[in-house]
Structures are given as structure tokens and as C-alpha cells.
Design a protein around this motif. Structure first.
Motif, PDB file in Angstrom:
ATOM      1  N   MET A   1       0.826  -1.193   0.000  1.00 45.05           N
ATOM      2  CA  MET A   1       0.000   0.000   0.000  1.00 45.05           C
ATOM      3  C   MET A   1       0.870   1.257   0.000  1.00 45.05           C
ATOM      4  O   MET A   1       0.603   2.192  -0.741  1.00 45.05           O
ATOM      5  CB  MET A   1      -0.931  -0.068   1.222  1.00 45.05           C
ATOM      6  CG  MET A   1      -1.861   1.086   1.329  1.00 45.05           C
ATOM      7  SD  MET A   1      -3.032   0.993  -0.042  1.00 45.05           S
ATOM      8  CE  MET A   1      -4.152   2.225   0.423  1.00 45.05           C
ATOM      9  N   LYS A   2       1.902   1.247   0.850  1.00 44.57           N
ATOM     10  CA  LYS A   2       2.800   2.393   0.932  1.00 44.57           C
ATOM     11  C   LYS A   2       3.546   2.572  -0.397  1.00 44.57           C
ATOM     12  O   LYS A   2       3.759   3.685  -0.852  1.00 44.57           O
ATOM     13  CB  LYS A   2       3.778   2.192   2.081  1.00 44.57           C
ATOM     14  CG  LYS A   2       4.601   3.409   2.390  1.00 44.57           C
ATOM     15  CD  LYS A   2       5.439   3.192   3.617  1.00 44.57           C
ATOM     16  CE  LYS A   2       6.216   4.453   3.943  1.00 44.57           C
ATOM     17  NZ  LYS A   2       7.050   4.319   5.097  1.00 44.57           N
ATOM     18  N   ARG A   3       3.920   1.478  -1.009  1.00 45.52           N
ATOM     19  CA  ARG A   3       4.627   1.505  -2.290  1.00 45.52           C
ATOM     20  C   ARG A   3       3.733   2.116  -3.386  1.00 45.52           C
ATOM     21  O   ARG A   3       4.196   2.921  -4.197  1.00 45.52           O
ATOM     22  CB  ARG A   3       5.033   0.067  -2.660  1.00 45.52           C
ATOM     23  CG  ARG A   3       5.716  -0.055  -3.987  1.00 45.52           C
ATOM     24  CD  ARG A   3       7.185   0.238  -3.847  1.00 45.52           C
ATOM     25  NE  ARG A   3       7.855  -0.054  -5.097  1.00 45.52           N
ATOM     26  CZ  ARG A   3       8.746   0.729  -5.643  1.00 45.52           C
ATOM     27  NH1 ARG A   3       9.111   1.807  -5.033  1.00 45.52           N
ATOM     28  NH2 ARG A   3       9.304   0.409  -6.771  1.00 45.52           N
ATOM     29  N   LYS A   4       2.445   1.751  -3.418  1.00 44.15           N
ATOM     30  CA  LYS A   4       1.507   2.301  -4.391  1.00 44.15           C
ATOM     31  C   LYS A   4       1.352   3.800  -4.199  1.00 44.15           C
ATOM     32  O   LYS A   4       1.279   4.557  -5.171  1.00 44.15           O
ATOM     33  CB  LYS A   4       0.131   1.639  -4.257  1.00 44.15           C
ATOM     34  CG  LYS A   4       0.042   0.270  -4.861  1.00 44.15           C
ATOM     35  CD  LYS A   4      -1.375  -0.241  -4.777  1.00 44.15           C
ATOM     36  CE  LYS A   4      -1.479  -1.624  -5.376  1.00 44.15           C
ATOM     37  NZ  LYS A   4      -2.834  -2.144  -5.295  1.00 44.15           N
ATOM     38  N   LEU A   5       1.318   4.264  -2.964  1.00 37.99           N
ATOM     39  CA  LEU A   5       1.187   5.687  -2.664  1.00 37.99           C
ATOM     40  C   LEU A   5       2.422   6.454  -3.167  1.00 37.99           C
ATOM     41  O   LEU A   5       2.296   7.527  -3.739  1.00 37.99           O
ATOM     42  CB  LEU A   5       0.994   5.909  -1.152  1.00 37.99           C
ATOM     43  CG  LEU A   5       0.750   7.348  -0.717  1.00 37.99           C
ATOM     44  CD1 LEU A   5      -0.491   7.905  -1.395  1.00 37.99           C
ATOM     45  CD2 LEU A   5       0.601   7.410   0.789  1.00 37.99           C
ATOM     46  N   GLN A   6       3.619   5.854  -2.978  1.00 39.14           N
ATOM     47  CA  GLN A   6       4.839   6.499  -3.454  1.00 39.14           C
ATOM     48  C   GLN A   6       4.853   6.585  -4.994  1.00 39.14           C
ATOM     49  O   GLN A   6       5.224   7.605  -5.563  1.00 39.14           O
ATOM     50  CB  GLN A   6       6.078   5.719  -2.979  1.00 39.14           C
ATOM     51  CG  GLN A   6       6.386   5.890  -1.517  1.00 39.14           C
ATOM     52  CD  GLN A   6       7.572   5.022  -1.093  1.00 39.14           C
ATOM     53  OE1 GLN A   6       7.863   4.004  -1.724  1.00 39.14           O
ATOM     54  NE2 GLN A   6       8.217   5.430  -0.011  1.00 39.14           N
ATOM     55  N   VAL A   7       4.439   5.523  -5.654  1.00 37.10           N
ATOM     56  CA  VAL A   7       4.398   5.504  -7.118  1.00 37.10           C
ATOM     57  C   VAL A   7       3.389   6.536  -7.623  1.00 37.10           C
ATOM     58  O   VAL A   7       3.670   7.305  -8.557  1.00 37.10           O
ATOM     59  CB  VAL A   7       4.065   4.094  -7.649  1.00 37.10           C
ATOM     60  CG1 VAL A   7       3.762   4.115  -9.131  1.00 37.10           C
ATOM     61  CG2 VAL A   7       5.197   3.133  -7.340  1.00 37.10           C
ATOM     62  N   MET A   8       2.213   6.591  -7.018  1.00 35.56           N
ATOM     63  CA  MET A   8       1.179   7.546  -7.428  1.00 35.56           C
ATOM     64  C   MET A   8       1.657   8.985  -7.205  1.00 35.56           C
ATOM     65  O   MET A   8       1.454   9.847  -8.067  1.00 35.56           O
ATOM     66  CB  MET A   8      -0.130   7.300  -6.663  1.00 35.56           C
ATOM     67  CG  MET A   8      -0.811   5.992  -7.035  1.00 35.56           C
ATOM     68  SD  MET A   8      -1.292   5.933  -8.752  1.00 35.56           S
ATOM     69  CE  MET A   8      -2.632   7.064  -8.754  1.00 35.56           C
TER      70      MET A   8
END
Length: 156
Positions: A1-8
Motif C-alpha cells: 500500500m505504501k509503495r503504491k502511494l509512493q508511485v502515485m
């Protein structure tokens, strides 16, 4: 989830940067002040623009010859830097023999104005003929940036 937020977040920042670059103000020279710049479209303006598009190849051919002794490169003529000065029917109402006078502002490099020219064409069903050409203004050194001065031919 944290990784998706960083990518977004990264993609959003990149998109904002690209959008900012795409909408950066243009640094090209302003069109000459003599040129009328209509603020709204009209049927007449559309027809004039179509006619200018059809005459551009003829005008560019004449400019190439006229500026050969002045510039080391052929100037470019953009349709929005051509102004229709006068249109006249030569053989009366609904006659298809016209005379048109156009004022043009050719450019070199990134839209640096190098002169002003007046063209008069006769347009009929069988031909397009240059009736008169007048070179009104020479290229001025202050209109050409220092890195493009090699485009001007040396005076003899």
C-alpha cells in the motif's frame, strides 16, 4: 500500500512538471505590430486563411529569390504572418477573375522577423499570376539574435 502511494505521488509530480513545461510561455518573437490579429473567428477570416494557404507556395518561391542576396537561408512564411490587404473582382459581379494584395512578414530561426513584403496576385480560373512584388523592409541586425547572425549575408 505504501509503495503504491509512493508511485502515485511520483507520477503526479512528473505529470505536474510536464504540464508546467508544456504551458511555459513561448519565447518566440511577437508578430509585427502592423499585423491585424482578430480575436474571433468568422467566415470571412476562414476563407481568407484558406486562400493564403493556397498562395503560400507561390509566395515562398518569390521570397527565396528576393532574400537570396540578403540571407544565407530561405526565410519562412507562416500563414498567420500574412495579412490580406485588398481583394478586387476584375470583371464585375460574380466574375471569377480576382486581384489580391497580401502583406507578409517572413521570419528566420525561431520566428525572428526579417522584413516586410507586399504581393499582388491575379487569380482566375486558369492561373495564379504574380502581378507585383514589393520588398518593403530589409532584415535588421537587431531583429536577429547574436547566435543567428550568420544567417545575414555580408554587405559588399
Amino acid at each position: 500500500m505504501k509503495r503504491k502511494l509512493q508511485v502515485m505521488t511520483t507520477l503526479l509530480i512528473i505529470a505536474l512538471i510536464i504540464n508546467g513545461l508544456a504551458t511555459a510561455p513561448c519565447t518566440a518573437a511577437e508578430p509585427p505590430s502592423q499585423l491585424q490579429n482578430p480575436q474571433t473567428d468568422s467566415r470571412e477570416l476562414q476563407l481568407q486563411d484558406m486562400l493564403v494557404l493556397q498562395l503560400l507556395p507561390y509566395m515562398n518561391e518569390q521570397l527565396e529569390a528576393a532574400y537570396f542576396s540578403l540571407l544565407t537561408t530561405t526565410p519562412q512564411l507562416y500563414p498567420y504572418l500574412v495579412q490580406v490587404e485588398q481583394v478586387e473582382r476584375l470583371n464585375g459581379f460574380r466574375g471569377f477573375d480576382f486581384q489580391i494584395t497580401l502583406r507578409a512578414f517572413p521570419t528566420v530561426g525561431p520566428h525572428n522577423s526579417v522584413g516586410e513584403d507586399l504581393f499582388t496576385y491575379r487569380i482566375s480560373t486558369s492561373q495564379i499570376k504574380l502581378i507585383n512584388y514589393k520588398h518593403l523592409k530589409e532584415p535588421k541586425q537587431h531583429n536577429i539574435p547574436p547566435n543567428d547572425l550568420d544567417m545575414r549575408r555580408k554587405s559588399k
